[in-house]
Design an enzyme around this catalytic site. Structure first.
Site, PDB file in Angstrom:
ATOM      1  CE  LYS A  52       5.042   7.084  -2.296  1.00 25.20           C
ATOM      2  NZ  LYS A  52       4.369   5.683  -1.944  1.00 25.20           N
ATOM      3  CD  GLN A  96       3.849   2.665  -3.787  1.00 30.32           C
ATOM      4  OE1 GLN A  96       4.413   3.170  -3.111  1.00 30.32           O
ATOM      5  NE2 GLN A  96       2.650   2.962  -4.224  1.00 30.32           N
ATOM      6  CG  ASP A 119       3.103   3.906   3.818  1.00 27.94           C
ATOM      7  OD1 ASP A 119       2.771   4.901   3.058  1.00 27.94           O
ATOM      8  OD2 ASP A 119       3.631   2.716   2.797  1.00 27.94           O
TER       9      ASP A 119
HETATM   10  N1  GUN Z   1      -0.331   2.512  -2.789  1.00 27.92           N
HETATM   11  C1  GUN Z   1      -1.067   3.552  -2.964  1.00 27.92           C
HETATM   12  N2  GUN Z   1      -0.841   4.384  -1.989  1.00 27.92           N
HETATM   13  C2  GUN Z   1       0.144   4.203  -1.203  1.00 27.92           C
HETATM   14  C3  GUN Z   1       0.603   4.714   0.132  1.00 27.92           C
HETATM   15  O1  GUN Z   1       0.361   5.561   0.570  1.00 27.92           O
HETATM   16  N3  GUN Z   1       1.387   3.918   0.610  1.00 27.92           N
HETATM   17  C4  GUN Z   1       1.949   2.657  -0.037  1.00 27.92           C
HETATM   18  N4  GUN Z   1       2.846   1.736   0.532  1.00 27.92           N
HETATM   19  N5  GUN Z   1       1.577   2.103  -1.077  1.00 27.92           N
HETATM   20  C5  GUN Z   1       0.528   2.831  -1.792  1.00 27.92           C
END
Ligand code: GUN
Length: 293
Positions: A52, A96, A119
């Site tokens: 990311k 995350q 998110d």
């Molecule tokens: N862990 C797995 N997928 C995601 C996501 O889309 N966002 C976040 N913050 N954590 C994740």
């Protein structure tokens, strides 16, 4: 049969955003900035967050990564969230998941200012989605909508069967596909582990969104000719046929289902690569104040 190329579509979106960032920079506007919080040393999470941050740099966004050991307390994490909520440089941020067991995901998510929740996990943003209001749609559902739109797949009046009712995919997908919007306007059937006549329902589906997390669950005898199949599953299995020793399987038995489909997403290279594009689109929206005015 058309194989939907999520990797290519994601790259197209990233290029479009990069152009927009250039224009913002040229006009002296604020450069979009995404921050990420990573707690602990989970291998998968490290890879996701690194990718990311790297993609942000590639397209010209600002980014910051805050790392904490898994001994951080919930109270300490909440203080960091408050700080990012109030930091004018940061347009959006993510924490995350998963978090260590002693920290409540729900408490953490609810502490994020909804206008910075790129998110789309905050109850305010989920509620706004259900009400068809401007919001941040979470990464996987938003990615699927983009694929349907960019491949100009007809959805109005179609029967969409969603398999799986998770908070992050199945449940929001069922709401989005029923909205009075494009993509949307489907008649939606949300199915799950207690559904009795799944095969019968799937055979009536024009669009199937498989998001139950069981490798190769959807077989050819469950799919009608000409259906659109979106595969959200990713199960990693050991394989002696790949260099890495691992192979990714979707929720769809691709080789036998694909010949029956009008459109199908592969695994890997379908829905997966779209999630980063969604996050960047949401961050761009956040920096423009396009959701919370
Ligand atoms: N862990 C797995 N997928 C995601 C996501 O889309 N966002 C976040 N913050 N954590 C994740």
């Amino acid at each position: 049969m058309i194989i939907i190329d999520g990797k290519k579509t994601s790259e197209e979106i990233q290029n479009e955003i990069a152009k927009e960032v250039e224009a913002i920079k040229a006009s002296g506007g604020k450069v979009p900035h995404l921050a990420a919080i990573l707690v602990g040393n989970d291998g998968g999470s490290e890879t996701y967050v690194a990718s990311k941050v790297k993609t942000c740099e590639k397209i010209g966004f600002g980014s910051s990564l805050f790392r904490y050991p898994d001994t951080i307390t919930e109270a300490e994490l909440l203080i960091k969230i408050d700080e990012l909520n109030n930091d004018p440089v940061v347009d959006g941020f993510i924490i995350q998941l998963p978090l260590p067991k002693h920290i409540s995901d729900q408490k953490v998510i609810e502490r994020i200012a909804p206008k910075k929740d790129v998110d789309g996990f905050h109850p305010s943003n989920v509620g706004r989605m259900a009400l068809n209001m401007p919001t941040y749609i979470s990464a996987t559902p938003y990615g699927i909508l983009q694929l349907l739109e960019r491949y100009k797949i007809e959805t109005s009046g179609k029967h969409c069967v969603v398999i799986g009712r998770s908070n992050i995919v199945g449940s929001p997908m069922s709401i989005l596909m029923a909205r009075n919007a494009y993509p949307g306007n489907c008649t939606v059937t949300l199915t799950h582990s207690k559904t009795k006549n799944l095969q019968e329902l799937c055979l009536q589906a024009d669009i199937i969104i498989a998001a139950l997390g069981k490798a190769e669950f959807l077989t050819a005898d469950m799919v009608k000719q000409g259906a659109v199949v979106i595969d959200v599953g990713i199960t990693r299995i050991k394989s002696d046929k790949t260099k890495s020793g691992w192979k990714l399987l979707g929720d769809v038995k691709f080789d036998e289902v694909a010949p029956k489909c009008a459109f199908i997403t592969p695994v890997p290279g379908g829905v997966g690569p779209m999630t980063i594009a969604s996050l960047l689109m949401n961050t761009l929206k956040a920096s423009k104040g396009a959701v919370y005015k």
